[in-house]
Write a protein that holds these residues in place. Structure first.
Motif, mmCIF file in Angstrom:
data_model
loop_
_atom_site.group_PDB
_atom_site.id
_atom_site.type_symbol
_atom_site.label_atom_id
_atom_site.label_comp_id
_atom_site.label_asym_id
_atom_site.label_seq_id
_atom_site.Cartn_x
_atom_site.Cartn_y
_atom_site.Cartn_z
ATOM 1 N N LEU A 1 14.377 11.154 6.769
ATOM 2 C CA LEU A 1 14.615 10.151 5.737
ATOM 3 C C LEU A 1 14.245 8.758 6.232
ATOM 4 C CD1 LEU A 1 15.725 9.280 3.001
ATOM 5 C CD2 LEU A 1 18.012 9.299 4.013
ATOM 6 N N THR A 2 14.465 8.486 7.492
ATOM 7 C CA THR A 2 14.151 7.169 8.047
ATOM 8 C C THR A 2 12.683 6.813 7.832
ATOM 9 O OG1 THR A 2 15.882 7.384 9.700
ATOM 10 C CG2 THR A 2 14.167 5.770 10.142
ATOM 11 N N ILE A 3 11.790 7.767 7.981
ATOM 12 C CA ILE A 3 10.360 7.510 7.776
ATOM 13 C C ILE A 3 10.117 7.072 6.336
ATOM 14 C CG2 ILE A 3 8.042 8.524 7.761
ATOM 15 C CD1 ILE A 3 9.100 8.188 10.577
ATOM 16 N N TRP A 4 10.740 7.762 5.394
ATOM 17 C CA TRP A 4 10.579 7.386 3.979
ATOM 18 C C TRP A 4 11.140 5.993 3.719
ATOM 19 C CZ3 TRP A 4 7.194 9.400 0.968
ATOM 20 C CH2 TRP A 4 6.782 10.703 1.173
ATOM 21 N N LEU A 5 12.261 5.670 4.343
ATOM 22 C CA LEU A 5 12.828 4.330 4.181
ATOM 23 C C LEU A 5 11.886 3.266 4.729
ATOM 24 C CD1 LEU A 5 16.511 5.146 5.181
ATOM 25 C CD2 LEU A 5 15.688 4.541 2.893
ATOM 26 N N LEU A 6 11.280 3.517 5.875
ATOM 27 C CA LEU A 6 10.322 2.576 6.460
ATOM 28 C C LEU A 6 9.101 2.396 5.555
ATOM 29 C CD1 LEU A 6 10.474 3.798 10.163
ATOM 30 C CD2 LEU A 6 11.281 1.580 9.310
ATOM 31 N N THR B 1 0.850 10.537 10.284
ATOM 32 C CA THR B 1 2.053 10.832 9.500
ATOM 33 C C THR B 1 1.827 10.469 8.046
ATOM 34 O OG1 THR B 1 3.468 10.481 11.426
ATOM 35 C CG2 THR B 1 4.528 10.364 9.270
ATOM 36 N N VAL B 2 1.213 9.318 7.793
ATOM 37 C CA VAL B 2 0.904 8.914 6.417
ATOM 38 C C VAL B 2 -0.027 9.938 5.776
ATOM 39 C CG1 VAL B 2 -0.166 7.143 4.952
ATOM 40 C CG2 VAL B 2 1.249 6.459 6.908
ATOM 41 N N VAL B 3 -1.039 10.382 6.497
ATOM 42 C CA VAL B 3 -1.987 11.376 5.981
ATOM 43 C C VAL B 3 -1.248 12.661 5.599
ATOM 44 C CG1 VAL B 3 -3.941 12.864 6.595
ATOM 45 C CG2 VAL B 3 -3.957 10.441 7.238
ATOM 46 N N ARG B 4 -0.393 13.136 6.487
ATOM 47 C CA ARG B 4 0.350 14.384 6.225
ATOM 48 C C ARG B 4 1.301 14.227 5.041
ATOM 49 N NH1 ARG B 4 0.388 14.578 12.020
ATOM 50 N NH2 ARG B 4 2.440 13.641 12.018
ATOM 51 N N LEU B 5 1.950 13.085 4.936
ATOM 52 C CA LEU B 5 2.875 12.869 3.824
ATOM 53 C C LEU B 5 2.143 12.782 2.497
ATOM 54 C CD1 LEU B 5 5.352 10.361 5.445
ATOM 55 C CD2 LEU B 5 5.812 12.721 4.781
ATOM 56 N N GLU B 6 1.048 12.043 2.471
ATOM 57 C CA GLU B 6 0.287 11.935 1.226
ATOM 58 C C GLU B 6 -0.252 13.286 0.784
ATOM 59 O OE1 GLU B 6 -1.239 7.308 1.345
ATOM 60 O OE2 GLU B 6 -2.732 8.899 1.481
ATOM 61 N N SER C 1 -4.674 0.239 3.307
ATOM 62 C CA SER C 1 -5.256 1.444 3.885
ATOM 63 C C SER C 1 -4.129 2.278 4.486
ATOM 64 C CB SER C 1 -6.265 1.079 4.979
ATOM 65 O OG SER C 1 -5.583 0.473 6.069
ATOM 66 N N GLN C 2 -4.415 3.532 4.774
ATOM 67 C CA GLN C 2 -3.425 4.358 5.447
ATOM 68 C C GLN C 2 -3.068 3.747 6.798
ATOM 69 O OE1 GLN C 2 -5.462 8.134 5.457
ATOM 70 N NE2 GLN C 2 -4.342 8.841 3.657
ATOM 71 N N GLU C 3 -4.051 3.240 7.487
ATOM 72 C CA GLU C 3 -3.840 2.616 8.795
ATOM 73 C C GLU C 3 -2.908 1.408 8.685
ATOM 74 O OE1 GLU C 3 -4.009 2.247 12.803
ATOM 75 O OE2 GLU C 3 -5.145 3.779 11.739
ATOM 76 N N ARG C 4 -3.157 0.547 7.709
ATOM 77 C CA ARG C 4 -2.336 -0.663 7.558
ATOM 78 C C ARG C 4 -0.909 -0.311 7.145
ATOM 79 N NH1 ARG C 4 -0.525 -4.875 9.545
ATOM 80 N NH2 ARG C 4 -0.004 -6.552 8.121
ATOM 81 N N LEU C 5 -0.753 0.651 6.241
ATOM 82 C CA LEU C 5 0.592 1.077 5.857
ATOM 83 C C LEU C 5 1.335 1.613 7.072
ATOM 84 C CD1 LEU C 5 2.881 1.690 3.915
ATOM 85 C CD2 LEU C 5 1.678 3.810 3.291
ATOM 86 N N ALA C 6 0.667 2.411 7.867
ATOM 87 C CA ALA C 6 1.288 2.948 9.077
ATOM 88 C C ALA C 6 1.719 1.820 10.006
ATOM 89 C CB ALA C 6 0.325 3.891 9.793
ATOM 90 N N GLU C 7 0.872 0.818 10.186
ATOM 91 C CA GLU C 7 1.215 -0.331 11.035
ATOM 92 C C GLU C 7 2.450 -1.056 10.499
ATOM 93 O OE1 GLU C 7 -2.182 -2.891 11.198
ATOM 94 O OE2 GLU C 7 -3.403 -1.411 12.250
ATOM 95 N N LEU C 8 2.455 -1.317 9.187
ATOM 96 C CA LEU C 8 3.589 -2.032 8.587
ATOM 97 C C LEU C 8 4.896 -1.251 8.704
ATOM 98 C CD1 LEU C 8 1.888 -3.397 5.346
ATOM 99 C CD2 LEU C 8 2.668 -4.746 7.317
ATOM 100 N N ALA C 9 4.793 0.082 8.609
ATOM 101 C CA ALA C 9 5.982 0.931 8.687
ATOM 102 C C ALA C 9 6.360 1.274 10.120
ATOM 103 C CB ALA C 9 5.756 2.214 7.881
ATOM 104 N N GLY C 10 5.463 1.001 11.071
ATOM 105 C CA GLY C 10 5.744 1.322 12.469
ATOM 106 C C GLY C 10 5.653 2.810 12.769
ATOM 107 N N ILE C 11 4.748 3.486 12.059
ATOM 108 C CA ILE C 11 4.560 4.927 12.268
ATOM 109 C C ILE C 11 3.086 5.208 12.533
ATOM 110 C CG2 ILE C 11 6.562 5.541 10.854
ATOM 111 C CD1 ILE C 11 4.608 6.288 8.607
ATOM 112 N N ARG D 1 9.996 0.381 2.409
ATOM 113 C CA ARG D 1 10.127 -1.044 2.758
ATOM 114 C C ARG D 1 8.755 -1.687 2.967
ATOM 115 N NH1 ARG D 1 14.303 -3.669 7.022
ATOM 116 N NH2 ARG D 1 13.879 -5.802 6.426
ATOM 117 N N ALA D 2 7.859 -1.000 3.671
ATOM 118 C CA ALA D 2 6.522 -1.529 3.918
ATOM 119 C C ALA D 2 5.745 -1.716 2.618
ATOM 120 C CB ALA D 2 5.758 -0.605 4.866
ATOM 121 N N LEU D 3 6.002 -0.847 1.643
ATOM 122 C CA LEU D 3 5.341 -0.938 0.347
ATOM 123 C C LEU D 3 6.066 -1.867 -0.620
ATOM 124 C CD1 LEU D 3 4.481 2.833 -0.063
ATOM 125 C CD2 LEU D 3 2.814 0.959 0.113
#
Length: 78
Positions: A58-63, A45-50, A31-41, A66-68
């Motif tokens: 760039l750090t957000i994309w790297l996180l 932010t996930v909603v806006r990026l998608e 889920s968007q929520e779980r991805l955010a948790e795994l990435a620490g964001i 890695r989470a994915l």
């Protein structure tokens, strides 16, 4: 940094990258929520990026990559 809106091509690329992020998240059965948790964001932010509506560091994309467990290049390729 200038306050002009980004060029049309840049907005189109952000949307394409956001779509790949969403596809990778769905393929990982997250889920968007779980991805955010795994990435620490934040989930917003996930909603806006998608949706391609956000420009982030760039750090957000790297996180997220890695989470994915996917290479960053898979998310941003042309």
């Amino acid at each position: 940094m200038c306050n002009d809106p980004p060029p049309t091509w840049a907005v189109a690329r952000r949307r394409a990258i956001g779509s790949r992020l969403r596809d990778a998240r769905i393929a990982a059965d997250l889920s968007q929520e779980r991805l955010a948790e795994l990435a620490g964001i934040d989930r917003k932010t996930v909603v806006r990026l998608e949706g391609g509506s956000s420009d982030v560091r760039l750090t957000i994309w790297l996180l997220l990559a890695r989470a994915l467990n996917v290479p960053l290049a898979e998310l941003v390729k042309e």
